[in-house]
Design a protein around this motif. Structure first.
Motif, PDB file in Angstrom:
ATOM      1  N   SER A  55       9.045  -9.023  -7.817  1.00 33.64           N
ATOM      2  CA  SER A  55       9.133  -7.875  -7.188  1.00 33.64           C
ATOM      3  C   SER A  55       9.423  -8.224  -5.675  1.00 33.64           C
ATOM      4  CB  SER A  55       8.067  -7.027  -7.626  1.00 33.64           C
ATOM      5  OG  SER A  55       6.734  -7.696  -6.894  1.00 33.64           O
ATOM      6  N   ALA A  56       9.702  -6.863  -5.035  1.00 35.82           N
ATOM      7  CA  ALA A  56       9.823  -7.174  -3.659  1.00 35.82           C
ATOM      8  C   ALA A  56       8.576  -7.625  -2.840  1.00 35.82           C
ATOM      9  CB  ALA A  56      10.332  -5.854  -2.801  1.00 35.82           C
ATOM     10  N   GLU A  99       2.701  -0.119  -1.842  1.00 34.22           N
ATOM     11  CA  GLU A  99       3.639  -0.359  -2.419  1.00 34.22           C
ATOM     12  C   GLU A  99       3.310  -1.564  -3.637  1.00 34.22           C
ATOM     13  OE1 GLU A  99       6.762   0.556  -3.174  1.00 34.22           O
ATOM     14  OE2 GLU A  99       7.594   1.518  -1.329  1.00 34.22           O
ATOM     15  N   GLY A 100       2.449  -2.477  -3.230  1.00 28.97           N
ATOM     16  CA  GLY A 100       1.776  -3.655  -4.001  1.00 28.97           C
ATOM     17  C   GLY A 100       0.931  -2.989  -4.899  1.00 28.97           C
ATOM     18  N   LEU A 101       0.405  -1.980  -4.869  1.00 31.29           N
ATOM     19  CA  LEU A 101      -0.572  -1.324  -5.656  1.00 31.29           C
ATOM     20  C   LEU A 101       0.004  -1.017  -7.184  1.00 31.29           C
ATOM     21  CD1 LEU A 101      -2.122   1.660  -3.514  1.00 31.29           C
ATOM     22  CD2 LEU A 101      -3.248  -0.491  -4.001  1.00 31.29           C
ATOM     23  N   ARG A 102       1.350  -1.147  -7.416  1.00 33.06           N
ATOM     24  CA  ARG A 102       1.908  -0.864  -8.475  1.00 33.06           C
ATOM     25  C   ARG A 102       2.274  -2.349  -9.106  1.00 33.06           C
ATOM     26  NH1 ARG A 102       7.213   2.552  -7.022  1.00 33.06           N
ATOM     27  NH2 ARG A 102       6.776   1.688  -5.288  1.00 33.06           N
ATOM     28  N   SER A 112      -3.016  -6.696  -3.035  1.00 28.00           N
ATOM     29  CA  SER A 112      -2.524  -5.340  -2.692  1.00 28.00           C
ATOM     30  C   SER A 112      -3.785  -4.473  -2.347  1.00 28.00           C
ATOM     31  CB  SER A 112      -1.579  -4.698  -3.371  1.00 28.00           C
ATOM     32  OG  SER A 112      -1.807  -4.635  -4.813  1.00 28.00           O
ATOM     33  N   LYS A 113      -4.549  -4.310  -3.347  1.00 25.96           N
ATOM     34  CA  LYS A 113      -5.878  -3.453  -3.427  1.00 25.96           C
ATOM     35  C   LYS A 113      -6.769  -3.741  -2.338  1.00 25.96           C
ATOM     36  CE  LYS A 113      -9.585  -1.926  -6.132  1.00 25.96           C
ATOM     37  NZ  LYS A 113     -10.423  -2.136  -7.631  1.00 25.96           N
ATOM     38  N   GLU A 114      -7.097  -5.123  -2.113  1.00 30.05           N
ATOM     39  CA  GLU A 114      -8.153  -5.568  -1.159  1.00 30.05           C
ATOM     40  C   GLU A 114      -7.416  -5.429   0.293  1.00 30.05           C
ATOM     41  OE1 GLU A 114     -11.892  -6.656  -0.218  1.00 30.05           O
ATOM     42  OE2 GLU A 114     -10.976  -5.943  -2.039  1.00 30.05           O
ATOM     43  N   VAL A 139       4.390   6.808  -1.862  1.00 31.73           N
ATOM     44  CA  VAL A 139       4.175   5.361  -2.275  1.00 31.73           C
ATOM     45  C   VAL A 139       3.015   5.623  -3.296  1.00 31.73           C
ATOM     46  CG1 VAL A 139       3.617   3.110  -1.688  1.00 31.73           C
ATOM     47  CG2 VAL A 139       5.183   4.235  -0.379  1.00 31.73           C
ATOM     48  N   LEU A 140       1.941   6.404  -2.582  1.00 36.58           N
ATOM     49  CA  LEU A 140       0.776   6.685  -3.417  1.00 36.58           C
ATOM     50  C   LEU A 140       1.133   7.418  -4.650  1.00 36.58           C
ATOM     51  CD1 LEU A 140      -2.196   7.070  -0.667  1.00 36.58           C
ATOM     52  CD2 LEU A 140      -1.564   4.977  -1.876  1.00 36.58           C
ATOM     53  N   LYS A 141       1.930   8.392  -4.526  1.00 34.12           N
ATOM     54  CA  LYS A 141       2.336   9.202  -5.912  1.00 34.12           C
ATOM     55  C   LYS A 141       2.924   8.409  -6.817  1.00 34.12           C
ATOM     56  CE  LYS A 141       5.056  13.151  -6.844  1.00 34.12           C
ATOM     57  NZ  LYS A 141       5.942  14.338  -6.311  1.00 34.12           N
TER      58      LYS A 141
END
Length: 225
Positions: A55-56, A99-102, A112-114, A139-141
């Protein structure tokens, strides 16, 4: 008088040397793959149909585009920043981490989370995050609309963290996020966590948040009632 040079006819053996051998037939029975083969680089075929390009976010992390790295601990993992988080520009890093949350693979899920949480903890985060809301909320959506339960959970955590930092400034964008929360509220597995998230949004957003939540989720009960 003969010249002494004699041409010998090709024998059958010599002919067989010039012909190509057929592919070796596969054995009739193949032993089942061992579980350890999945971890053995020698048994991994990079050209398999299911192999996908990174992924990106993963590509950016691999190329050093994200200024923090996962440090494995004996008990707990942590992030190591290449520079002080206070000095890192929120634009675009906060958006990249969102974006990394996905992501669904380690270490990208943790980074991404931390990283999102720690970046919002720096001094002046409120002033830095508010201008990014028009780009950050979609992005959060997307994370909250993801089918993966863990991705949705990370999206909820990030939403609460953002609300705690920017407070009522989130209210103008909140309606775009509530549809996905309403849908997951019907799932027993997430009912409690979604309810707590809504209460946190009200806590940080103030009285005006209640009317916004009730417009999408009429059954919501205010913490002040």
């Amino acid at each position: 008088m003969s010249s002494g040079i004699q041409i010998k006819p090709k024998t059958a053996v010599q002919k067989t040397k010039t012909t190509s051998l057929p592919c070796s037939p596969e054995p009739a029975f193949k032993p089942p793959p061992k579980p350890s083969d999945k971890l053995n680089p020698k048994t991994i075929d990079p050209f398999r149909a299911y192999s996908r390009p990174p992924s990106a976010f993963a590509a950016l992390y691999a190329n050093g585009g994200i200024p923090c790295r996962l440090v494995h601990g004996s008990v707990k993992h942590r992030l190591q920043w290449e520079c002080l988080p206070e000095t890192v520009p929120f634009d675009p890093l906060l958006l990249i981490l969102a974006e990394g949350l996905r992501e669904t693979k380690h270490p990208y899920t943790f980074v991404s989370k931390e990283g999102f949480k720690e970046l919002l903890m720096v001094e002046g985060a409120t002033e830095k995050a508010i201008p990014l809301l028009p780009r950050l909320v979609p992005v959060l959506k997307a994370a909250l609309a993801h089918s993966d339960d863990e991705v949705f959970g990370r999206g909820l955590d990030a939403l609460v963290q953002l609300s705690a930092v920017i407070g009522p400034s989130l209210n103008d964008h909140l309606k775009h996020l509530l549809t996905n929360l309403s849908r997951r509220l019907m799932d027993k597995k997430f009912r409690e966590k979604v309810t707590v998230t809504l209460q946190k949004l009200e806590q940080y957003g103030g009285k005006a948040t209640v009317a916004i939540i009730k417009s999408k989720i009429p059954t919501y009960c205010s913490i002040s009632s």
